[in-house]
Design an enzyme around this catalytic site. Structure first.
Site, PDB file in Angstrom:
ATOM      1  N   GLU A 103      26.040  38.738  36.867  1.00 26.37           N
ATOM      2  CA  GLU A 103      27.738  38.308  36.318  1.00 26.37           C
ATOM      3  C   GLU A 103      28.310  40.273  36.883  1.00 26.37           C
ATOM      4  O   GLU A 103      27.752  41.117  36.786  1.00 26.37           O
ATOM      5  CB  GLU A 103      27.666  38.852  34.780  1.00 26.37           C
ATOM      6  CG  GLU A 103      26.512  37.179  34.092  1.00 26.37           C
ATOM      7  CD  GLU A 103      27.182  37.143  32.712  1.00 26.37           C
ATOM      8  OE1 GLU A 103      27.821  37.285  32.001  1.00 26.37           O
ATOM      9  OE2 GLU A 103      26.285  36.414  32.440  1.00 26.37           O
ATOM     10  N   GLU A 116      25.048  42.447  34.305  1.00 27.29           N
ATOM     11  CA  GLU A 116      23.779  42.214  34.217  1.00 27.29           C
ATOM     12  C   GLU A 116      23.903  41.098  35.206  1.00 27.29           C
ATOM     13  O   GLU A 116      24.765  40.228  35.334  1.00 27.29           O
ATOM     14  CB  GLU A 116      23.669  41.941  32.597  1.00 27.29           C
ATOM     15  CG  GLU A 116      24.892  40.763  32.175  1.00 27.29           C
ATOM     16  CD  GLU A 116      24.767  40.276  30.513  1.00 27.29           C
ATOM     17  OE1 GLU A 116      23.911  40.332  30.145  1.00 27.29           O
ATOM     18  OE2 GLU A 116      24.960  39.299  30.563  1.00 27.29           O
ATOM     19  N   ASN A 118      21.352  38.062  34.264  1.00 28.06           N
ATOM     20  CA  ASN A 118      20.645  36.295  33.009  1.00 28.06           C
ATOM     21  C   ASN A 118      19.225  35.666  34.010  1.00 28.06           C
ATOM     22  O   ASN A 118      19.991  35.434  34.940  1.00 28.06           O
ATOM     23  CB  ASN A 118      22.298  36.609  32.412  1.00 28.06           C
ATOM     24  CG  ASN A 118      22.607  37.247  31.160  1.00 28.06           C
ATOM     25  OD1 ASN A 118      21.719  37.140  30.312  1.00 28.06           O
ATOM     26  ND2 ASN A 118      23.897  36.601  31.611  1.00 28.06           N
ATOM     27  N   GLU A 124      26.681  27.035  30.672  1.00 34.77           N
ATOM     28  CA  GLU A 124      27.372  27.139  32.760  1.00 34.77           C
ATOM     29  C   GLU A 124      26.600  26.252  33.195  1.00 34.77           C
ATOM     30  O   GLU A 124      27.324  26.796  33.872  1.00 34.77           O
ATOM     31  CB  GLU A 124      28.874  27.742  31.686  1.00 34.77           C
ATOM     32  CG  GLU A 124      28.038  29.041  32.486  1.00 34.77           C
ATOM     33  CD  GLU A 124      27.759  30.091  31.379  1.00 34.77           C
ATOM     34  OE1 GLU A 124      27.774  31.404  32.066  1.00 34.77           O
ATOM     35  OE2 GLU A 124      27.528  29.455  30.492  1.00 34.77           O
ATOM     36  N   ARG A 169      32.827  23.839  25.799  1.00 32.82           N
ATOM     37  CA  ARG A 169      32.194  24.188  24.789  1.00 32.82           C
ATOM     38  C   ARG A 169      33.103  23.884  23.580  1.00 32.82           C
ATOM     39  O   ARG A 169      33.518  24.039  22.678  1.00 32.82           O
ATOM     40  CB  ARG A 169      31.528  25.564  24.888  1.00 32.82           C
ATOM     41  CG  ARG A 169      30.578  25.357  25.457  1.00 32.82           C
ATOM     42  CD  ARG A 169      30.213  27.471  25.536  1.00 32.82           C
ATOM     43  NE  ARG A 169      29.687  28.294  26.634  1.00 32.82           N
ATOM     44  CZ  ARG A 169      28.789  28.790  27.307  1.00 32.82           C
ATOM     45  NH1 ARG A 169      28.362  29.168  25.779  1.00 32.82           N
ATOM     46  NH2 ARG A 169      29.069  29.273  27.661  1.00 32.82           N
ATOM     47  N   ASP A 365      62.156   2.870 -15.439  1.00 32.29           N
ATOM     48  CA  ASP A 365      61.924   2.869 -17.294  1.00 32.29           C
ATOM     49  C   ASP A 365      61.465   1.878 -17.773  1.00 32.29           C
ATOM     50  O   ASP A 365      60.602   2.145 -18.362  1.00 32.29           O
ATOM     51  CB  ASP A 365      63.356   2.937 -17.268  1.00 32.29           C
ATOM     52  CG  ASP A 365      63.172   3.891 -18.670  1.00 32.29           C
ATOM     53  OD1 ASP A 365      62.327   3.923 -19.633  1.00 32.29           O
ATOM     54  OD2 ASP A 365      64.839   3.978 -19.701  1.00 32.29           O
ATOM     55  N   ASP A 471      71.289  15.753 -20.256  1.00 30.76           N
ATOM     56  CA  ASP A 471      70.766  16.369 -21.275  1.00 30.76           C
ATOM     57  C   ASP A 471      70.029  16.517 -22.667  1.00 30.76           C
ATOM     58  O   ASP A 471      71.242  15.643 -22.740  1.00 30.76           O
ATOM     59  CB  ASP A 471      72.089  17.469 -21.527  1.00 30.76           C
ATOM     60  CG  ASP A 471      70.934  19.276 -22.454  1.00 30.76           C
ATOM     61  OD1 ASP A 471      70.093  19.915 -21.028  1.00 30.76           O
ATOM     62  OD2 ASP A 471      71.205  19.759 -22.671  1.00 30.76           O
ATOM     63  N   LYS A 534      74.092   6.675 -23.319  1.00 26.40           N
ATOM     64  CA  LYS A 534      72.933   6.300 -22.556  1.00 26.40           C
ATOM     65  C   LYS A 534      71.344   6.060 -24.102  1.00 26.40           C
ATOM     66  O   LYS A 534      71.517   7.340 -25.321  1.00 26.40           O
ATOM     67  CB  LYS A 534      71.843   7.642 -22.058  1.00 26.40           C
ATOM     68  CG  LYS A 534      70.606   7.661 -21.891  1.00 26.40           C
ATOM     69  CD  LYS A 534      69.942   9.109 -21.154  1.00 26.40           C
ATOM     70  CE  LYS A 534      68.757   9.399 -21.080  1.00 26.40           C
ATOM     71  NZ  LYS A 534      67.774   8.262 -20.489  1.00 26.40           N
ATOM     72  N   HIS A 564      73.058   2.095 -21.525  1.00 33.79           N
ATOM     73  CA  HIS A 564      71.377   1.770 -21.582  1.00 33.79           C
ATOM     74  C   HIS A 564      71.151   1.648 -22.568  1.00 33.79           C
ATOM     75  O   HIS A 564      71.554   2.450 -23.255  1.00 33.79           O
ATOM     76  CB  HIS A 564      70.922   3.200 -20.738  1.00 33.79           C
ATOM     77  CG  HIS A 564      69.190   3.451 -20.413  1.00 33.79           C
ATOM     78  ND1 HIS A 564      68.352   2.192 -19.648  1.00 33.79           N
ATOM     79  CD2 HIS A 564      68.869   4.667 -21.352  1.00 33.79           C
ATOM     80  CE1 HIS A 564      67.408   3.167 -20.156  1.00 33.79           C
ATOM     81  NE2 HIS A 564      67.715   4.038 -21.297  1.00 33.79           N
ATOM     82  N   HIS A 566      67.051   0.785 -25.114  1.00 37.12           N
ATOM     83  CA  HIS A 566      65.781  -0.024 -24.919  1.00 37.12           C
ATOM     84  C   HIS A 566      65.653  -0.864 -26.248  1.00 37.12           C
ATOM     85  O   HIS A 566      66.562  -0.809 -27.183  1.00 37.12           O
ATOM     86  CB  HIS A 566      64.660   0.703 -25.343  1.00 37.12           C
ATOM     87  CG  HIS A 566      64.390   2.077 -24.279  1.00 37.12           C
ATOM     88  ND1 HIS A 566      63.176   2.242 -23.837  1.00 37.12           N
ATOM     89  CD2 HIS A 566      65.539   3.175 -24.325  1.00 37.12           C
ATOM     90  CE1 HIS A 566      63.561   3.170 -23.034  1.00 37.12           C
ATOM     91  NE2 HIS A 566      65.021   3.319 -22.922  1.00 37.12           N
ATOM     92  N   THR A 701      63.821  13.501 -22.839  1.00 37.22           N
ATOM     93  CA  THR A 701      63.207  14.296 -22.686  1.00 37.22           C
ATOM     94  C   THR A 701      64.429  15.460 -21.923  1.00 37.22           C
ATOM     95  O   THR A 701      65.144  15.000 -21.452  1.00 37.22           O
ATOM     96  CB  THR A 701      62.341  13.979 -21.426  1.00 37.22           C
ATOM     97  OG1 THR A 701      61.579  12.795 -21.818  1.00 37.22           O
ATOM     98  CG2 THR A 701      61.156  14.560 -20.438  1.00 37.22           C
TER      99      THR A 701
END
Length: 974
Positions: A103, A116, A118, A124, A169, A365, A471, A534, A564, A566, A701
């Site tokens: 290497e 070095e 190896n 590889e 790899r 709703d 609101d 509402k 609106h 219910h 709410t």
């Protein structure tokens, strides 16, 4: 960096000590930006040595090779020959035998330096085999048997490299986290093969366990072609065909390397990765199929992940969807008018329309009132084309609001913005309408003004048209803020007066006709397009309706009026007809099978009542019937949330308790969950008392929640109104009640109840005027950065606004989505209670991508971690998931995990062993301080403090083995 040297030296020394028993370190010559070139050599017992040419191994992280190329691209021929000669000379001088690697480091001036030898076969070696055609493993065996290189035909003149080979790899590492090792079970493994591709691996198969005690290398993929570009293209194709689930891999990173122009040009050095941060810019795999299997497995093992309100089960049916002619364009509707003429032109067209217009609340709703808001986008989209083609004359379709937003994220695990966009694609001709809680946006509290403005802007972008601005207290400053935000966004401003009391009853003195007329005057001054009454509790009796609407029409002859109500009392149809006769332009209805009780009046009843009248709606009763039949069947899928479990009919006592329709069902479910199910009549009585205690509020709410929370608090603690008044100073009231009396919702008409308010506050600060006016603006960029850091790069501006309205709920949703994938694509029964064993079903995760799933079996036995294996067949392939049995693990000792989103809890960033603990309980730490050192797969990692604070617990010991996200320690943040 200089400041990092000390810690880096300690880590490297510790790693050397662990690997070799010697932590000594020494420093060699520094070479700036070198290439890593290595020569493959072979030597025999007779002293012959040859080289098999070189490999470029410069693509490295932490000095570990990731990609190797043979031969080295763009290597000067003189340097190549000199390196090769030196490598052979070195090996001959020591009588080298068998395979080895010499290497070198090569600088940019052509100087090379020996590192070095190896003395072994390296990982590889495959690229050398591919370009030379020499089997290095077999050659070593033959040499060991005594054969010489000439006898094997390996003389230097006969070894000629051909083409180019690349090795990648594939490792079980997460490149997005500094190549942090990842471990776990390979839930799915499929490789990419084909001509010119070689795969070297052993442990890669579905079901394999990747542990932290070995190298992270999973498989080597080698491509060979005529040149570097062709070889890279083959490798790219192969890696894209891999499917690996259960652990993170470096494949996305490798793909970026293979497409990088500098790599393809062939001249790179060992700093290549460090100098190209764009290599880490990739979209991680969505892994949707496996995530869905994990969800299904979890439901099968642990039961529903969405809490069911009752013990009823979803019906096992598939609702019949009435057909529309495929490919036909929906007829023109009021959305087309709005697009062409803007909000003012839309309002004029509504006012000039001859018949009564209807808004359909079925998509919001109605199911909020009857089914606890649990209807999913999956079912809404099924019927959307039919609505678009057959109800084009609707004033609008209500499909969004606060409860919808909250429940979609919290319980249905789906994005409300995606719901809106998906519906808009299928319904291009009908205006969409939503509820905007004025300055409260779609949340339950006050927000900085810029959050409301931005929310409205994005809502219009996603497909919203008409904003019913209201609101909860009819507090004008909050209403005006909402009106301005909608106007700035280009939406239709439908300002709502929330109705309470009874203007037809002379004995009721607070909410009088004069009160409503003055409020209408103020709203008109604010610049609205439509005025709405509402009536959220269904209190508007027919006589009162006639009185109110006729006076408003008289004062504002050109202003569209929308009503609106219910149907809780059962008088809804009568009231809406009176509104129509008195001059209202539009009223709210729900399709028949989703109408009545706490929902809206029946669409079919109103349509039939006006047939042949000058206010005829023009709608076809047969279309209404088909629409109703679909919802009649679909409603049975939501049996666990049916209000009819506890409410069998309408009830005129609403005129006394004034409970809003949208709250009525939820209040029942809350009462059951608090153990007050058999005391709901007491809760309704207490609701009336709580309302009067607080000053007779407008109730919608979030003010209705305040009254409801106080009512249940009173019933739970057996308190009368007198008890509350007498003992308020000593009672711990619900948070919503305290925030209300502090002024966080605004100021109620007539002011706060005194001295009760003062007693409740116990000295707490109060808010004067509109709460949002004094709040600092939200930093959207900072929110996006935070969410992206915690949940990945897929964070959108919609996620940011969801977080702005519901921070904790959005965090939980993002964690859930990342863990379980697009659960909104599952059929409703399967989503709620899971499939049966042996059941086959399909899931369309996007157009053109359909999963075919079959549930095969669930293991009876637990593994040591308390997990059960659940088996599926996915698109014909066997897959399985491991699911922890939450009931069974109560009897097992399992190391605790970090809780997502809890600041101060520090989890293991990777599986591994605890090498060192740097802190103890009571230590003060700064953000970034080293806490613990972990080791796994040749890598040591310092776990750092995420914040400033004091260590409160240390949950690990030295040498303890941890899994990813195991709790390491806890810090009390400063």
């Amino acid at each position: 960096m200089k400041k990092d040297v000390k810690e880096s030296f300690r880590l490297a020394s510790s790693e050397a000590e662990a690997a070799f028993g010697n932590g000594a370190m020494f420093i060699e010559k520094f070479i700036e930006k070198p290439r890593h070139i290595e020569l493959q050599v072979l030597g025999d017992k007779a002293g012959n040595v040859v080289h098999l040419f070189e490999r470029d191994c410069s693509v490295q992280r932490r000095h570990q090779k990731l990609v190797e190329v043979a031969p080295a691209p763009n290597l000067d021929q003189k340097v190549r020959e000199a390196m090769a000669a030196d490598a052979v000379k070195l090996c001959k001088s020591v009588n080298y035998e068998n395979a080895g690697t010499v290497e070198f480091l090569l600088d940019n001036r052509g100087n090379y330096y020996f590192i070095e030898v190896n003395a072994r076969l390296q990982v590889e070696h495959t690229v050398t085999e591919e370009i030379t055609g020499i089997d290095l493993v077999q050659s070593q065996i033959r040499i060991t048997e005594g054969m010489t290189l000439p006898e094997l035909g390996m003389t230097q003149d006969k070894i000629i490299p051909q083409g180019c080979a690349i090795q990648c790899r594939v490792t079980t590492e997460d490149p997005a986290k500094g190549f942090q090792p990842d471990t776990g079970r390979l839930e799915v493994f499929r490789s990419g093969e084909g001509m010119g591709i070689r795969l070297d691996g052993a442990s890669a198969y579905a079901g394999a366990i990747i542990s932290p005690y070995y190298d992270s290398l999973l498989m080597k993929v080698i491509s060979r072609a005529s040149d570097l570009h062709a070889s890279a293209a083959k490798m790219n194709r192969s890696l894209r065909e891999f499917r690996i689930r259960g652990v993170k891999t470096n494949i996305p990173f490798l793909l970026n390397v293979l497409e990088n122009q500098k790599f393809l040009n062939g001249t790179i050095d060992t700093t290549f990765i460090d100098e190209h941060p764009q290599l880490f810019q990739f979209q991680p795999s969505q892994n949707r199929a496996q995530k869905l299997l994990n969800y299904l497995g979890n439901v099968l093992v642990n039961g529903p992940l969405t809490p069911l309100a009752t013990g009823l089960k979803p019906a096992e049916i598939y609702a019949v969807v009435p057909g529309t002619l495929p490919g036909t364009v929906p007829p023109r509707g009021f959305k087309d008018v709005l697009v062409a003429e803007g909000p003012e032109g839309f309002a004029k067209a509504v006012r000039n329309h001859k018949g009564l217009l209807l808004m359909d609340t079925t998509f919001r709703d109605a199911h909020q009132s009857l089914l606890a808001t649990r209807v999913r986008t999956h079912d809404l989209l099924k019927i959307s084309p039919f609505v678009s083609h057959n109800f084009n004359t609707l004033y609008s379709l209500e499909n969004w609001g606060g409860a919808t937003f909250d429940v979609a994220l919290r319980f249905l695990h789906e994005c409300p913005w995606e719901r809106l966009e998906s519906m808009r694609k299928l319904i291009p001709n009908i205006p969409f309408q939503m509820l905007l809680r004025g300055a409260n946006g779609v949340g339950y509290t006050s927000y900085p003004d810029n959050a409301v403005y931005k929310f409205c802007e994005l809502s219009v972008k996603a497909g919203m048209d008409i904003f019913r601005v209201f609101d909860s207290l009819n507090y004008l400053p909050n209403l005006v803020l909402g009106i301005d935000a909608v106007g700035n966004a280009g939406g239709v401003v439908e300002a709502a007066i929330s109705y309470s009391g009874d203007i037809s009853d002379p004995s009721k003195k607070k909410y009088t006709l004069d009160y409503y007329m003055k409020l209408a005057d103020e709203l008109v001054k604010a610049g609205i397009h439509v005025l709405c009454i509402k009536d959220m509790a269904g209190l508007l009796k027919p006589r009162a309706a006639k009185l109110l609407i006729s006076r408003l029409r008289e004062r504002y002859p050109d202003l569209p009026i929308h009503v609106h109500t219910h149907d809780t009392s059962g008088a809804g149809v009568a009231s809406m007809l009176e509104c129509a006769y008195a001059g209202a332009d539009a009223v709210d209805v729900a399709v028949d099978s989703m109408s009545g009780m706490t929902s809206q009046p029946s669409m079919g009843a109103v349509v039939a009542s006006l047939m042949g009248h000058e206010l005829d709606t023009g709608m076809n009763l047969n279309d209404v019937s088909q629409y109703s039949a679909f919802w009649e069947q679909t409603r049975t899928l939501y049996a666990p949330f049916e209000c009819a479990v506890t409410m069998k009919s309408g009830n005129a006592d609403v005129y006394q308790n004034e409970i809003p329709g949208g709250q009525y069902t939820n209040l029942q479910f809350q009462a059951f969950s608090l153990g007050l199910g058999d005391q709901f009549e007491a809760v309704k009585k207490a609701y009336r008392e709580a309302n009067l205690l607080l000053g007779d509020l407008i109730k919608v709410t979030p003010s209705s929640k305040v009254v409801g929370d106080l009512a249940q608090f009173m019933v739970q603690n057996k308190l009368s109104a007198a008890d509350v008044e007498a003992g308020a100073e000593n009672l711990s009231f619900p948070k919503s009640v305290i925030e209300f009396v502090q002024g966080y919702l605004g100021e109620p008409y007539g002011g706060f109840s005194e001295p009760l308010r003062t007693k409740m506050l116990k000295g707490l600060p109060t808010v004067k005027g509109r709460p949002g006016a004094t709040m600092a603006p939200l930093d959207f960029a900072a929110i996006k950065s935070k969410l992206s850091e915690e949940h990945g790069p897929r964070i959108t501006e919609y996620d940011v606004l969801s977080y702005a309205m519901y921070p904790k709920v959005t965090e939980d949703f993002l964690f859930f989505r990342n863990k379980y994938g697009p659960v909104d694509k599952l059929d409703t029964r399967i989503f709620l209670t899971g499939p049966k064993v042996g059941e086959e079903f399909e899931v369309q995760i996007e157009k053109g991508k359909t999963l075919h799933i079959k549930t095969l079996a669930m293991a009876e036995d637990l593994n040591v971690n308390g997990e059960r294996e659940v088996f599926f067949e996915l698109n014909g392939q066997l897959r399985s998931v491991m699911v922890r049995d939450q009931e069974a693990v109560k009897d097992l000792h399992v190391h605790p995990k970090v809780t997502p989103g809890v600041k101060g809890q520090v989890g293991a960033p990777m599986p591994g062993s605890v090498v060192d603990i740097r802190v103890k309980v009571g230590d003060e730490v700064k953000k970034g301080s080293p806490l613990v050192v972990l080791s796994a797969m040749k890598m040591e990692m310092v776990v750092q403090s995420p914040c400033d604070g004091v260590v409160s617990t240390v949950d690990v010991t030295k040498d303890m083995k941890l899994e990813g996200d195991d709790l390491v320690l806890t810090i009390d943040p400063k």
